[in-house]
Scaffold this motif. Structure first.
Motif, mmCIF file in Angstrom:
data_model
loop_
_atom_site.group_PDB
_atom_site.id
_atom_site.type_symbol
_atom_site.label_atom_id
_atom_site.label_comp_id
_atom_site.label_asym_id
_atom_site.label_seq_id
_atom_site.Cartn_x
_atom_site.Cartn_y
_atom_site.Cartn_z
ATOM 1 N N ARG A 1 0.901 -1.156 0.000
ATOM 2 C CA ARG A 1 0.000 0.000 0.000
ATOM 3 C C ARG A 1 0.939 1.205 0.000
ATOM 4 N N THR A 52 -9.632 -8.565 -5.128
ATOM 5 C CA THR A 52 -9.837 -8.334 -3.690
ATOM 6 C C THR A 52 -10.788 -9.382 -3.132
ATOM 7 N N ILE A 53 -10.481 -9.859 -1.928
ATOM 8 C CA ILE A 53 -11.392 -10.847 -1.328
ATOM 9 C C ILE A 53 -12.706 -10.194 -0.916
ATOM 10 N N ASP A 54 -12.733 -8.860 -0.833
ATOM 11 C CA ASP A 54 -13.915 -8.163 -0.292
ATOM 12 C C ASP A 54 -15.123 -8.180 -1.238
ATOM 13 N N MET A 105 -13.445 -10.652 7.234
ATOM 14 C CA MET A 105 -12.985 -9.414 6.588
ATOM 15 C C MET A 105 -14.057 -8.862 5.651
ATOM 16 N N GLY A 106 -13.695 -7.803 4.974
ATOM 17 C CA GLY A 106 -14.629 -7.198 4.015
ATOM 18 C C GLY A 106 -14.558 -5.689 4.006
ATOM 19 N N ARG A 107 -13.660 -5.165 4.845
ATOM 20 C CA ARG A 107 -13.542 -3.695 5.025
ATOM 21 C C ARG A 107 -14.910 -3.132 5.421
ATOM 22 N N GLU A 122 -16.227 -7.259 9.727
ATOM 23 C CA GLU A 122 -15.386 -6.242 10.368
ATOM 24 C C GLU A 122 -15.856 -4.883 9.853
ATOM 25 N N HIS A 147 -6.188 -12.601 8.746
ATOM 26 C CA HIS A 147 -5.528 -12.734 7.443
ATOM 27 C C HIS A 147 -5.507 -14.148 6.890
ATOM 28 N N ARG A 180 -7.082 -14.453 3.552
ATOM 29 C CA ARG A 180 -6.494 -13.953 2.305
ATOM 30 C C ARG A 180 -5.560 -14.965 1.641
#
Ligand code: F6P
Length: 326
Positions: free
Chosen positions: A75, A129-131, A173-175, A226, A256, A259
């Motif tokens: 990032r 992205t996994i999201d 996860m998922g932001r 999350e 994690h 991921r």
């Protein structure tokens, strides 16, 4: 007819299973079409510092089954500044790279959009992205594998939940998106999902408990996305302990491990189709678009559309979960 002679490829943001399959497909499709390929390491960071290497077909041998990304990822804060982007542009000129293919999520495509506009530079994006939170595509690379990982983990936790008659809150996860939580809950037979998309509309915890979710069961599993909006699994568990002390509550945060791992068949196929489509898009003079898939058809989604819109959850799934978990 396209003028692209050399394409650069990078992965950026969070890694996702299937990124390697995408790198492989882009590389091989470019070479098949007579275009030179350069691999850029560590996302936009490596673009600025010049961590760039020519890729032949052998560079992408034996990677389709591997999780993570052989190009590494980062990032990158510098790319958010005009000076950083100028350095990146100069590197592309120095390396004779005519176009870029970037694989990543929202942040990656936002950076690509700004850069493409600033330097009138051709970029094609792949949703990695996994999201699963990118608008304009039914599914993103990595999502299916993450969903399968969640399902396997929940299956295991269920053994303990059942043996001890416990209520487990499992954070996924998922932001700020609830796709993993909602579909993960359906796939693993969880009792409920607490997701940001509906958190402001209703009190999901109270609804679940008032619906008598323990009527026919002694143990329960709830998937929590999350997010500050949901309060995460820890927040929800603390509230439950206070308001419903009768339950024996436990929390697991999957983190994690969602991921990693070898990509599923679906992710390998999706990534390969999208990788080939990315080169086709450049050959077709498409610029500044994300490759998407809708109803099993490859489509081009302008960056602005993919980034700016919030991808809605399918509301039918809320009912599916409610009905199937009584
Ligand atoms: O976007 C992918 C993702 O895994 C999100 O689900 C999560 O919120 C975030 O990345 C975590 O990022 P990092 O690995 O940088 O902590």
């Amino acid at each position: 007819m396209s003028t692209v002679k050399c394409v650069g490829i990078l992965t950026s943001g969070g890694d996702a299973p299937g990124m390697n399959a995408a790198i492989r497909a882009v590389t091989r499709s470019a070479i098949y079409n007579g275009i030179q390929v350069k691999g850029i390491y560590r996302g936009y960071k490596g673009l600025i510092t010049g961590e760039i290497q020519e890729f032949k077909t052998q560079n992408v041998s034996n990677i389709i089954q591997r999780g993570g990304t052989i190009l590494k990822t980062a990032r990158c804060m510098e790319f958010k500044t005009p000076e950083g982007r100028k350095q990146a542009y100069d590197k592309l000129l120095e390396e004779n790279v005519d176009a870029l293919i970037v694989i990543g999520g929202d942040g990656t495509l936002t950076g690509a959009r700004i850069f493409a506009k600033e330097f009138n530079y051709p970029i094609v994006g792949l949703p990695g992205t996994i999201d699963n939170d990118l608008y304009g595509t039914d599914i993103t690379i990595g999502y299916d594998t993450a969903l399968n990982t969640i399902m396997e983990c929940v299956d295991k936790i269920r053994d303990t939940a059942t043996s001890h008659d416990r209520l487990f809150f499992i954070e996924v996860m998922g932001r700020d998106a609830g796709f993993l939580a909602l579909n993960g809950a359906i796939a693993s037979g969880a009792e409920a999902a607490i997701i940001p998309e509906t958190s402001l509309e209703k009190d999901q915890l109270a609804e679940m408990i008032e619906n008598g979710f323990r009527k026919s069961k002694n143990s329960s599993i709830v998937l929590v996305a999350e997010s500050e909006i949901t309060g995460g699994a820890i927040g929800i568990a603390e509230r439950t302990k206070k308001e419903y002390p009768q339950f024996d509550v436990r929390v697991t945060i999957l983190g994690h491990l969602q991921r990693g791992g070898s990509p599923s068949a679906q992710d390998r196929i999706l990534a390969t189709r999208m990788g080939v489509a990315a080169i086709d898009a450049l050959l077709d003079d498409q610029r500044n678009v994300m490759i998407g898939i809708q109803n099993d058809q490859i489509i081009y989604v302008p960056f602005a559309k993919a980034i700016k819109n919030d991808k809605p959850i399918n509301r039918e799934l809320l009912n599916t979960l409610r009905v199937s978990s009584i």
